[in-house]
Design an enzyme around this catalytic site. Sequence first.
Site, PDB file in Angstrom:
ATOM      1  N   GLY A   1       0.825  -1.197   0.000  1.00 18.82           N
ATOM      2  CA  GLY A   1       0.000   0.000   0.000  1.00 18.82           C
ATOM      3  C   GLY A   1       0.862   1.250   0.000  1.00 18.82           C
ATOM      4  N   CYS A   2       0.243   2.374  -0.351  1.00 16.94           N
ATOM      5  CA  CYS A   2       1.000   3.625  -0.457  1.00 16.94           C
ATOM      6  C   CYS A   2       1.515   4.080   0.907  1.00 16.94           C
ATOM      7  CB  CYS A   2       0.136   4.707  -1.113  1.00 16.94           C
ATOM      8  SG  CYS A   2      -1.472   4.950  -0.342  1.00 16.94           S
ATOM      9  N   PHE A   3       0.633   4.136   1.896  1.00 13.64           N
ATOM     10  CA  PHE A   3       1.074   4.574   3.228  1.00 13.64           C
ATOM     11  C   PHE A   3       2.089   3.599   3.831  1.00 13.64           C
ATOM     12  CE2 PHE A   3      -3.217   6.785   3.324  1.00 13.64           C
ATOM     13  CZ  PHE A   3      -2.723   8.071   3.319  1.00 13.64           C
TER      14      PHE A   3
ATOM     15  N   THR B   1       4.252   1.788   2.367  1.00 16.18           N
ATOM     16  CA  THR B   1       5.559   1.961   1.728  1.00 16.18           C
ATOM     17  C   THR B   1       6.324   3.114   2.369  1.00 16.18           C
ATOM     18  OG1 THR B   1       4.796   1.043  -0.380  1.00 16.18           O
ATOM     19  CG2 THR B   1       6.712   2.511  -0.460  1.00 16.18           C
ATOM     20  N   ALA B   2       5.653   4.263   2.496  1.00 14.08           N
ATOM     21  CA  ALA B   2       6.321   5.429   3.082  1.00 14.08           C
ATOM     22  C   ALA B   2       6.723   5.152   4.532  1.00 14.08           C
ATOM     23  CB  ALA B   2       5.411   6.648   3.010  1.00 14.08           C
TER      24      ALA B   2
END
EC number: 1.2.1.38
Lengths: 344, 344, 344, 344
Positions: free
Chosen positions: B148-150, B152-153
Amino acid sequence: MEVGIIGATGYSGLELIRLLKNHPQVTNIMLYSSSQSGETINRLYPHLQNEQWKPLKEIDLNKISAEIDVMFLATPPGVSAEWSGPLLEAGLSVIDLSGDLRLTDRGVYEKWYKRPSAKEGLIEQAIYGLSEWNKSTIKTAKLIANPGCFPTAALLALIPLIQAGAIERDSIVIDAKSGTSGAGKSPTSMTHFSETNENFKIYQVASHKHTPEIEQQLAKWGAQPPLSFQPHLAPMVRGIMATIYAKAAKPLSNEWLTDCYNSAYENAPFVRIKENGTFPATKHVFGSNYCDIGFCYDERTGRVIVASVIDNLMKGAAGQAVQNFNLMHGFDETAGLEAVPMYP
Amino acid sequence: MEVGIIGATGYSGLELIRLLKNHPQVTNIMLYSSSQSGETINRLYPHLQNEQWKPLKEIDLNKISAEIDVMFLATPPGVSAEWSGPLLEAGLSVIDLSGDLRLTDRGVYEKWYKRPSAKEGLIEQAIYGLSEWNKSTIKTAKLIANPGCFPTAALLALIPLIQAGAIERDSIVIDAKSGTSGAGKSPTSMTHFSETNENFKIYQVASHKHTPEIEQQLAKWGAQPPLSFQPHLAPMVRGIMATIYAKAAKPLSNEWLTDCYNSAYENAPFVRIKENGTFPATKHVFGSNYCDIGFCYDERTGRVIVASVIDNLMKGAAGQAVQNFNLMHGFDETAGLEAVPMYP
Amino acid sequence: MEVGIIGATGYSGLELIRLLKNHPQVTNIMLYSSSQSGETINRLYPHLQNEQWKPLKEIDLNKISAEIDVMFLATPPGVSAEWSGPLLEAGLSVIDLSGDLRLTDRGVYEKWYKRPSAKEGLIEQAIYGLSEWNKSTIKTAKLIANPGCFPTAALLALIPLIQAGAIERDSIVIDAKSGTSGAGKSPTSMTHFSETNENFKIYQVASHKHTPEIEQQLAKWGAQPPLSFQPHLAPMVRGIMATIYAKAAKPLSNEWLTDCYNSAYENAPFVRIKENGTFPATKHVFGSNYCDIGFCYDERTGRVIVASVIDNLMKGAAGQAVQNFNLMHGFDETAGLEAVPMYP
Amino acid sequence: MEVGIIGATGYSGLELIRLLKNHPQVTNIMLYSSSQSGETINRLYPHLQNEQWKPLKEIDLNKISAEIDVMFLATPPGVSAEWSGPLLEAGLSVIDLSGDLRLTDRGVYEKWYKRPSAKEGLIEQAIYGLSEWNKSTIKTAKLIANPGCFPTAALLALIPLIQAGAIERDSIVIDAKSGTSGAGKSPTSMTHFSETNENFKIYQVASHKHTPEIEQQLAKWGAQPPLSFQPHLAPMVRGIMATIYAKAAKPLSNEWLTDCYNSAYENAPFVRIKENGTFPATKHVFGSNYCDIGFCYDERTGRVIVASVIDNLMKGAAGQAVQNFNLMHGFDETAGLEAVPMYP
């Protein structure tokens, strides 16, 4: 009531003009400036065209008491430290929107602001103008240190919890997001449109000068260990959201939190407590003096999460200054501040 | 190499098209859709005009292996759970950008996603595609659960600290800010321009489904107590910043943090560690596959503060999917991903 | 091919770096600066971190021909007038993105630019680099005057109509809207975020210096009476839309217009003609070298209405400069410019 | 005075609430809705929290005259055509913000709106509420057709020139730019944040239904040939700028234009004429009822260029409706509309 503004050409000053122009108790607004004396505000700011404005003028301490009753200072660091004393001596009330007089410990000021502090005697006279919590002292004050924008959003959310002993004081994290107007009117690359739009920035990491202001206020309800306060810049002009995380110090629930906030602010016309399960957005308070507070007890992590929003130029600056002006002079607390938030 | 995309008309799908169109190893891109079969992508999205695009077509499992080698799924929940198995059986490699296969515990999936999970057998085959940390298993994988995007960060910022035992695991707070493209192409009042511009919102308080994904990955380095992950919506299209707060578990310093991050990512072409005292902004990675990480040890509070930024459609979705595609097939890890971030 | 850039720290220069970095025929990029010599570009612009960049260096005319083959000038007025001559004499090709060499009439230059013009001899050598219309002369040119951003959008829309004698030349009105990146990187109150977001501005009314550039080019197909060109600033970073109004000079139809544009640009890889009834938006070309053109014959008023969009930093500056670089050196016209527009 | 609103949940309705809430002559606001009856407005719009609002209720024509004196209709096409008649018969005054009653020629309405028009008798009763130009008839009106947003900006700029015979009527081009709030609250891909931010769009080319409204009004000063009116969508929420181009019909000068506009609006509290050489921006009128007009005579082209800005929800909708409400009832024209524009 006749009022004056020093720093009228900055954004907080402009907002004071906007509010005081239609304030039912204000009959005259004088704008003072040393550097721009003779200039008229509507030439600098075309949105003010069509109103009658006297030219900006220099302060003459010998005549000032004949001109105005109250002075608002919407000025950079150092100005209030220099001028508040003489203005008080000239018989005026003073409402200072800068950070000069907010910190009672001069060493703390000099460490975070990296400049000499105001004189101790002056600082001692200043009442911290968090309207909802210092109402009785504000009512009799002659000199107000109007709170910073971030501290206002953070303190209105935190004080009820601290007062109730509901959170572990060494667990507080305040993650704050602000629009660009808080950075003022001077063009910089930090606020250059091409490098700000479609961009989200973090700044002054672990070093923002509003940190000790928040800690000092919370310490009034017992010692406050250092907390983390971290500001960010969002690609918008107005609005602050402070998202606050803290470990519960005792068994909590959403119902308890609702009661806690509602009872803390039942007589506060500008604090709106969100219904359980709903949360605020900055646009809900755009252009108004409201602070909207939503919260949640997260059982999984044992943390309370609170989101608090204000318009940084209103409740975070000029709006709260006018609220304090009202309290100091016995006017209705909401006088001149009745505007409904602008939406969308 | 011939590749297919299911979900090409969503934003992650569009970004896959943008990247794969110029990928040196990709000779053909097939777009699949059941609902929009026959339609051509450049009629739906005028920015794709002037390129030759075959119409969207239905998947025929009997013929698919003759058409393509790899299928990218950029689809809503449930699609991958249904299609990944048959596509694998048809002999394809599958890279799934949805959340269907990321959580190994089916009960956790059903609790947070509030829908039935994929079959256990399928989930077991899926390799979590956090490229920098699962490189060796990705290289031999047939089925990738793209992060997921969050997560990953957050994970790229947290894993080095967790691995080093540098932070107290029960003290982690992740305050994340995202642009609107993460919410997809369907118009809603949450992403209506009039109610999103000049607005900062908090959403899914203490309940976002990326929370268990982050916890599950961190648990690989020892049990992970529940952590706080909180997303917000910023008035911009692309970009995520995760600001992370955690108590140090041992004496730390900025130098130690610099070493820790630099050694963790010395061979990672897409992770850029900021020099001490500097911090990232989302625009620094706009349109690129980079993750930029800045950090600070705050002695006052004993907390580590880390800011991690990605382009949510790139390293947070399509970019990392292509990175994994490269790793799976022995291509240069950066193939098709060399674009310099667009600035300003 | 080895290339140099003067003015690399401006936005057009940055965009040149972005394009040339991945250009298949460019082996080396040298950045020149007198004022910032010794500085490295990735310290000024963090989005360029992690790439190897040689420090900015001063130009030494004695050595320059050993270092590079082509120089791009992305510089303020006056620089090209001074440096293009010596660089040509040193044996380089020069592509000038400034306005110094675009106007063939020195008096016109001095009237609109309010500064001394370049020398006549230099101006005579410069080929106006509107790639689609001057292709044959560009191919043999040593010195290119790269078109302005607004003239590019306007001319690509107008030339086919003028060439066909389809519109009354004294009826042309060009209403143009630009993002802020065209105003460059220097922070000003015009481009200060707080005064630019949620704001739409008109500027340089009837006095923008791109006006004579457009007129001069149109005059190549017969005398061009003065036309109205009026720029506006929209609250966005990239993108120009020129909306053009002109009276039809003969009976027209949408079909005729479609044929006219399609035949004018059938071999132009970067001009995309919209299907009848559809119109472009700036985001359709974001980050790409495309110019998208939509049009309509309005029978009611007898006017042709054309909307032409470009990314001002791409087809309006660096992209077209690279296109001209390709044409001059016999490379594929699209080399280094194949990127699909970024959307959303 | 007691007032009602139908369509309170749309953006013009919200703006009416904002204005009427603090209007000195309004003692009660009733909100009517058939579809959302029973709902309360502050549940739908959290910015209205903390005020007392009665639930939305259905209209009962038998009781309505006992409840309110004036009805504002902020409704989609067709509603006013149906309800205005009965409301008038029930003894109310009606101010209609929709386009139903603005066009006197029913055929023209049906051609541009592509729907059946209101009944002729009703249309004949409606007074076009362009406050500055129809003041005397508005004062005695029972039914107001409140002008469209674009026509307001265009007509206030054009009427003084037309009245003076200063421009060639067949040369008028109106290029208009609007924020998204004019498109209403319903989420669409046209106004989806991800596809609207960093984007500039043209729409309804040569076919916007405000075109005949402008032409009809200008025709009052002599026959008006078809003119070009072309709207665009700018990435902002509020604000309209109309840039107007027209050939001078006689020798003009900037001084003459200044006199022309100043004398036309010397008694108009909401029209502000810019000083020669200065021009308006939409933010100068943000949140206020002002229309700011700047202009220039361009000798080179013989064209007059005028830029006119309004807040589309204020002078372009709710603000002008309240201004008309004031005129109809003999209140101060500026009652409830004194707010200074919000800046920045």
